[in-house]
Design an enzyme around this catalytic site. Structure first.
Site, PDB file in Angstrom:
ATOM      1  N   LYS A  46      -3.212  -0.409  14.576  1.00  0.00           N
ATOM      2  CA  LYS A  46      -2.510   0.567  15.410  1.00  0.00           C
ATOM      3  C   LYS A  46      -3.139   0.688  16.782  1.00  0.00           C
ATOM      4  O   LYS A  46      -4.359   0.725  16.919  1.00  0.00           O
ATOM      5  CB  LYS A  46      -2.529   1.937  14.724  1.00  0.00           C
ATOM      6  CG  LYS A  46      -1.476   2.090  13.689  1.00  0.00           C
ATOM      7  CD  LYS A  46      -1.932   3.024  12.601  1.00  0.00           C
ATOM      8  CE  LYS A  46      -3.099   2.413  11.851  1.00  0.00           C
ATOM      9  NZ  LYS A  46      -3.666   3.255  10.837  1.00  0.00           N
ATOM     10  N   GLU A  91       0.848  -1.207   0.000  1.00  0.00           N
ATOM     11  CA  GLU A  91       0.000   0.000   0.000  1.00  0.00           C
ATOM     12  C   GLU A  91       0.877   1.248   0.000  1.00  0.00           C
ATOM     13  O   GLU A  91       2.054   1.200   0.362  1.00  0.00           O
ATOM     14  CB  GLU A  91      -0.936   0.005   1.217  1.00  0.00           C
ATOM     15  CG  GLU A  91      -0.195   0.021   2.535  1.00  0.00           C
ATOM     16  CD  GLU A  91      -0.763   1.001   3.548  1.00  0.00           C
ATOM     17  OE1 GLU A  91      -1.293   2.054   3.152  1.00  0.00           O
ATOM     18  OE2 GLU A  91      -0.629   0.717   4.746  1.00  0.00           O
TER      19      GLU A  91
HETATM   20  N1  PSU Z   1      -0.749   1.842   9.455  1.00  0.00           N
HETATM   21  C1  PSU Z   1       0.357   2.598   9.614  1.00  0.00           C
HETATM   22  N2  PSU Z   1       0.447   3.764   8.977  1.00  0.00           N
HETATM   23  C2  PSU Z   1      -0.533   4.177   8.140  1.00  0.00           C
HETATM   24  C3  PSU Z   1      -1.701   3.369   7.943  1.00  0.00           C
HETATM   25  C4  PSU Z   1      -1.758   2.214   8.632  1.00  0.00           C
HETATM   26  O1  PSU Z   1       1.253   2.246  10.344  1.00  0.00           O
HETATM   27  O2  PSU Z   1      -0.387   5.231   7.544  1.00  0.00           O
HETATM   28  C5  PSU Z   1      -2.741   3.791   6.964  1.00  0.00           C
HETATM   29  C6  PSU Z   1      -3.107   2.581   6.102  1.00  0.00           C
HETATM   30  O3  PSU Z   1      -3.063   2.985   4.765  1.00  0.00           O
HETATM   31  C7  PSU Z   1      -4.505   2.248   6.536  1.00  0.00           C
HETATM   32  C8  PSU Z   1      -5.030   3.625   6.845  1.00  0.00           C
HETATM   33  O4  PSU Z   1      -5.214   1.576   5.542  1.00  0.00           O
HETATM   34  O5  PSU Z   1      -3.947   4.206   7.561  1.00  0.00           O
HETATM   35  C9  PSU Z   1      -6.287   3.615   7.639  1.00  0.00           C
HETATM   36  O6  PSU Z   1      -6.804   4.907   7.675  1.00  0.00           O
HETATM   37  P1  PSU Z   1      -8.291   5.179   8.208  1.00  0.00           P
HETATM   38  O7  PSU Z   1      -8.222   4.894   9.675  1.00  0.00           O
HETATM   39  O8  PSU Z   1      -8.550   6.609   7.885  1.00  0.00           O
HETATM   40  O9  PSU Z   1      -9.177   4.241   7.445  1.00  0.00           O
END
Ligand code: PSU
Ligand code: MN
Length: 300
Positions: free
Chosen positions: A159, A25
């Site tokens: 996370k 990603e």
């Molecule tokens: N995990 C990380 N760093 C990130 C992300 C996940 O350590 O930047 C990103 C991934 O791309 C994940 C996104 O799909 O954050 C999720 O964002 P949201 O909570 O807005 O859906």
């Protein structure tokens, strides 16, 4: 579809001949890590995938197309640009139509990887249910994408800024298998421990591949989460991370941060409070996950 889907030669050739491919990603590179650490991470992940005998396929949106197999220059373009959109599933078509550069989240990457025929994706941590998500309904589209996209996602859990208990409950409701890699506990991204037990576990790539084979043979529609704890030398105790998280959440509240800005904002705040330690852990686990994803892909 070809008008909008640009699968680069090396990736297309590997897919056509049944060689292992690992999707990567790009949101983590552009919005999740500060420049130029995102670039460093991308290089480390690609090298780890190649080292294990698989082809890396970083995915992002450029010049009105989905690119599967971004070049290092293109990754640089996505990780340094301030105008780069964070693209989840709902954003794919509008961002392509506008010819805007876009970095794809786990949700968007998973669904585009599947469209291109890739069955395994590597990342740092998946999105999940945010703390307070039971009121705000801030639940990452990653979870819903996992419910309907048959792809294996190698990660270090979700996370720890999230509500991990509710994230696991939601994955269960959506029918998404979560496999602990070498652990019976859901990893908490920077931390090995979360206190949340997992029912299913695999201890080597072959065991994971065996599960994925059954999943595919029975035409399960869901993704499979393969959750590997961060490398032992770089993991941070949850209790220590927790103080930084509380600060970050407080900061986000004061600054009125909402929606898709929340995750990048919290990650940046953690990096500051920890004097860069969370970044080090993040880099190490991204590389380890890419390596594991490649080993599983090779096994498959
Ligand atoms: N995990 C990380 N760093 C990130 C992300 C996940 O350590 O930047 C990103 C991934 O791309 C994940 C996104 O799909 O954050 C999720 O964002 P949201 O909570 O807005 O859906
Ligand atoms: Mn969200």
């Amino acid at each position: 579809m070809e008008r909008f889907l640009d699968v680069r030669v090396e990736v297309a050739a590997a897919l056509a001949t049944g060689r292992p491919v690992v999707a990567l990603e790009s949101t983590v590179l552009s919005h999740g890590l500060p420049h130029p650490i995102g670039l460093e991470a991308a290089a480390a992940m690609e090298a780890a995938v190649r080292d294990e005998g698989a082809v890396p396929a970083a995915i992002g949106l450029l010049r009105g197309r989905v690119v599967v197999g971004l070049t290092p220059d293109e990754i640089e373009e996505l990780s340094s640009g301030v105008q780069v959109a964070k693209v989840s599933v709902r954003d794919i078509a509008p961002v392509i139509a506008a010819h805007r550069p876009g970095a794809t989240t786990v949700a968007a990457t998973a669904s585009l990887a599947r469209t291109a025929g890739i069955r395994i994706l590597s990342t740092g941590g998946i999105g999940g249910v945010h703390r307070g998500g039971e009121d705000s309904l801030d639940v990452s589209a990653d979870l819903h994408a996992l419910a309907r996209t048959p792809i294996a996602v190698v990660c270090s859990g979700a996370k720890s800024v999230l509500d991990l208990g509710r994230t696991l409950e939601t994955l269960e409701s959506l029918g998404v298998p979560v496999i602990g890699y070498g652990t019976h506990e859901f990893p908490a991204f920077y931390s090995v421990e979360s206190g949340l037990p997992l029912e299913h576990r695999a201890d080597d790539p072959r065991e994971v591949a065996a599960i994925l084979r059954v999943h595919a043979a029975l035409e399960r529609r869901q993704g499979v989460v393969v959750a590997q704890p961060p490398p032992p030398g770089t993991a941070i105790r949850l209790a220590e991370v927790d103080t930084w998280i509380r600060e970050a959440l407080e900061e986000a509240k004061l600054a009125g941060i909402r929606g898709k800005e929340v995750t990048p904002f919290l990650l940046e705040s953690l990096a500051r409070s920890s004097h860069g330690r969370t970044l080090e852990t993040n880099l190490a686990l991204l590389e380890a996950n890419a390596r594991l994803a490649a080993r599983i892909a090779v096994e498959l």
